[in-house]
Structures are given as structure tokens and as C-alpha cells.
Design a protein around this motif. Sequence first.
Motif, short mmCIF file in Angstrom:
data_model
loop_
_atom_site.label_atom_id
_atom_site.label_comp_id
_atom_site.label_asym_id
_atom_site.label_seq_id
_atom_site.Cartn_x
_atom_site.Cartn_y
_atom_site.Cartn_z
N ALA A 296 0.83 -1.21 0.00
CA ALA A 296 0.00 0.00 0.00
C ALA A 296 0.86 1.25 0.00
O ALA A 296 0.60 2.21 -0.75
N THR A 297 1.92 1.27 0.83
CA THR A 297 2.79 2.44 0.89
C THR A 297 3.56 2.64 -0.41
O THR A 297 3.68 3.75 -0.92
N GLY A 298 4.09 1.55 -0.96
CA GLY A 298 4.84 1.65 -2.21
C GLY A 298 3.97 2.09 -3.37
O GLY A 298 4.37 2.93 -4.18
N ALA A 299 2.76 1.53 -3.47
CA ALA A 299 1.86 1.92 -4.55
C ALA A 299 1.46 3.38 -4.43
O ALA A 299 1.32 4.09 -5.42
N MET A 300 1.25 3.82 -3.19
CA MET A 300 0.91 5.23 -2.97
C MET A 300 2.03 6.15 -3.44
O MET A 300 1.78 7.14 -4.14
N PHE A 301 3.29 5.82 -3.07
CA PHE A 301 4.39 6.68 -3.48
C PHE A 301 4.60 6.65 -4.98
O PHE A 301 4.98 7.66 -5.58
N MET A 302 4.34 5.51 -5.62
CA MET A 302 4.40 5.43 -7.08
C MET A 302 3.55 6.52 -7.71
O MET A 302 3.97 7.20 -8.65
N SER A 339 -3.12 2.52 -12.47
CA SER A 339 -4.41 1.89 -12.19
C SER A 339 -4.22 0.56 -11.46
O SER A 339 -4.98 0.22 -10.54
N VAL A 340 -3.20 -0.19 -11.85
CA VAL A 340 -2.86 -1.43 -11.13
C VAL A 340 -2.44 -1.10 -9.70
O VAL A 340 -2.82 -1.79 -8.75
N ALA A 341 -1.65 -0.04 -9.54
CA ALA A 341 -1.21 0.37 -8.20
C ALA A 341 -2.41 0.69 -7.31
O ALA A 341 -2.44 0.33 -6.12
N LEU A 342 -3.41 1.37 -7.85
CA LEU A 342 -4.62 1.66 -7.07
C LEU A 342 -5.35 0.37 -6.70
O LEU A 342 -5.88 0.24 -5.59
N GLY A 343 -5.40 -0.57 -7.62
CA GLY A 343 -6.02 -1.86 -7.32
C GLY A 343 -5.30 -2.58 -6.19
O GLY A 343 -5.93 -3.23 -5.34
N ILE A 344 -3.98 -2.45 -6.14
CA ILE A 344 -3.20 -3.07 -5.07
C ILE A 344 -3.53 -2.42 -3.72
O ILE A 344 -3.63 -3.10 -2.69
N ILE A 345 -3.71 -1.10 -3.70
CA ILE A 345 -4.08 -0.42 -2.45
C ILE A 345 -5.46 -0.90 -1.98
O ILE A 345 -5.67 -1.16 -0.79
#
Length: 379
Positions: A296-302, A339-345
Motif C-alpha cells: 500500500a505504501t509503495g503503490a501510494m508513493f508510485m 491503475s494497477v497500483a490503485l487496485g493493489i491499495i
Amino acid sequence: MSVQLIIAQMVLMVLGLLGIAAARPDLIAEHSWKTALALGITFVVARFRPRVFLKVGPAFWALTLVLLILVLFFGVGTEESSATKRWLDLGGPFRFQPSELAKLGLVMMLASFFSRRGVQNKLVSATVMIVVTTGLIFLEPDLGSSVLMFGLGIILMYAAGVRISNITGFLLALGLMALPLFSVYLEKNPYILARWQGHQSRDTERAIGLDQIGFAHRDLTWGGWWGQGPDGRRYEYFAAHTDMVVASVGFTTGLLGVLTLLFCYWLIVSVSLKTSQLAARIRPMTPEIHGASILATGAMFMIVGQAMVNLAVAAGVFPVTGVPLPLVSFGFSSMLTMSVALGIIHSALREVERNLPETEGRGAENKPPEPEVLGLSAD
């Protein structure tokens, strides 16, 4: 799924459509179906549990390294510079930027690594992963993306529970070793230094891309409080639909639209931090919960880290770097990975909330995570 994240994503995408409609009306149809596809991908990815991303992380990261190597030999450059190699062109619409996928790969790889191995005495392996990924992007050359990638690696270390003192020592040692290489890098790519010097001096004849910033500022000013709409009369300039799309959004929707855009990125930060805070209340902290927090933290910073760099360039704080505005700029590589990063969060938050009620009854909800809990296993 988080309603806040869904609202943030949809509003950002709508603002992107309005900005691109003003800057490049001929691309609005293409961007519309890509936006709809990316939104659908978020919903699909959100259905998976974090353990899936942790399991496939190493293989996906290895695949992105292969793609980054292929770029160095078979990649194509930008319209203004054929010396840079950042895209793989497979013909027709199949053209993508592997560095965008590499950000996602590094997040999944380090989350998988730290959740399985813990953080005790694991810095050498994690450092190699970060340096290799960053180095391949650095060679394209793509200084902006490589700096973002390196920063992403540091954030992931911190999110995993690595001590600040260890991270600081790692940065100092790596910085000293990289100084000689960086000087050679600048000699081989003089446009980087020229761009920085031009940005510092504000000399439009020397500054590469400074005219873009001037046009962007003018569009933001002309937008006023409420904007001129997508049909408002404006001058065309380079990258108004990609790197400088925030100016097109400001021209179309005014200051209100720009503030809304910033608020949406704040929502993404808020949900991600909530996920990490809830994960810290779960006892015992299993590898999957630990990994979900890192994801969640990594995807957010991305997403938000890249957005801040793009906005700083548009504001004239940073020189032009070629970094797109996540979920807003035209370009499917960035749209897809974000969009994938948001799905991961979404996935991480759901997993944490699923495990939270069982542990709250043990009276451990207010205890901070203990260092030994984060060191989940040994080699």
C-alpha cells in the motif's frame, strides 16, 4: 473497495479527459477508451488478495528487468530526442514504456522480499534490487524516472521497518560511490546539465523546455477561477497533453479544477496511510499483513511521488523531466501501471480490514509495531 479511492481515480481521469480535450482534441477518443480500460483493470486487480502480488512479485520484477535490458538495445526515443531509448515499439498501438512497469515490479519484489525474510541484516540484497532497477533506467538515459525509482526503493525500505540510521548510512555510501559515475554520465548526456543550467538562469535560449513552463503558466493564469472550458481559445505547445497536462486542466477547469486534482492525490495518501496504521494494530503481524502494508505504501508513493514531481516541473520548481501526471496525462503505460497500483491499495486495505476485528478484542489495537515482529523470519 475504498469509496475514497474510487472517487479519486474517477475524478482524476475526468480531469485528464477535459485537459486532453483542450490540448489535443484529436486524441480524446483514444484516451477515453484507454481510461475506461484502465478503470476496469483497477476493479479486476482489487479482487486479488495481497498474497497473489507477493507470490508473483519476484517473477514480475525479473520480467521488467528483461524489458529494461531490451530497451537499451531495441528501444525507441522521443520525438525531440532520438538519443534516449525509453519505449519498446511492437508495431501499431503496442508501444509501452518498461520503466513504468519496473516501478510496479520493484514494489511487488521488495514487498515480497521483506515480508518473507524480515528486515534484519537484509539490506545488501534489497540494495542490489534497487540499484539494478534504477541503473537500467539511468542508462536509457531517463534521469527523472531513475530518481523516482531510487526514491521509491528508499520509501519501501522505510515502510518495511528498516531503521532510519541504516537507510542513512546506505545513502551516504552509495552517494560517494556514485559521484565519479555521475560525472561521466553528465559528460555523455550534456543536455541534462544544459537543461538544469537553463532552468537556474531562466535563459530561454539555453533552457531546454523552459518555453513549455512559460506557456503552462500562461494557461494556468488564463484559466482563472472557473476555467475557459475545453473549447476555449489557446495556443498549442509541446507536451500540453502529457508532461504539462496540469496546465491544460487549469485552463479548462480553472483553479477549482487544480485544487480538486490535488485533493484527489491527498485522498490516495490518506487511504494508504490508513492501511498501514490499521496493519500496525494487528497481532500477530503475519507475512501477508506485513506485505500488504508495504504494498500500500509503495503503490501510494508510485502515484503521489510522481505527481509531485510533475507538478513541481509545471510550477517551474524543477527543470523539465518528462514525467507524466499519474491518471491524468495521455499515455497508456503510465495509466495502466497507476491503475494497477490503485487496485493493489484496494486489495491491501481489504485484507487488513478483514484481519482487524479478530485482533481488536485482544486489546492490542493501540500498540506500535515491535521491531522483532517485523523481522518475521530468518534465512
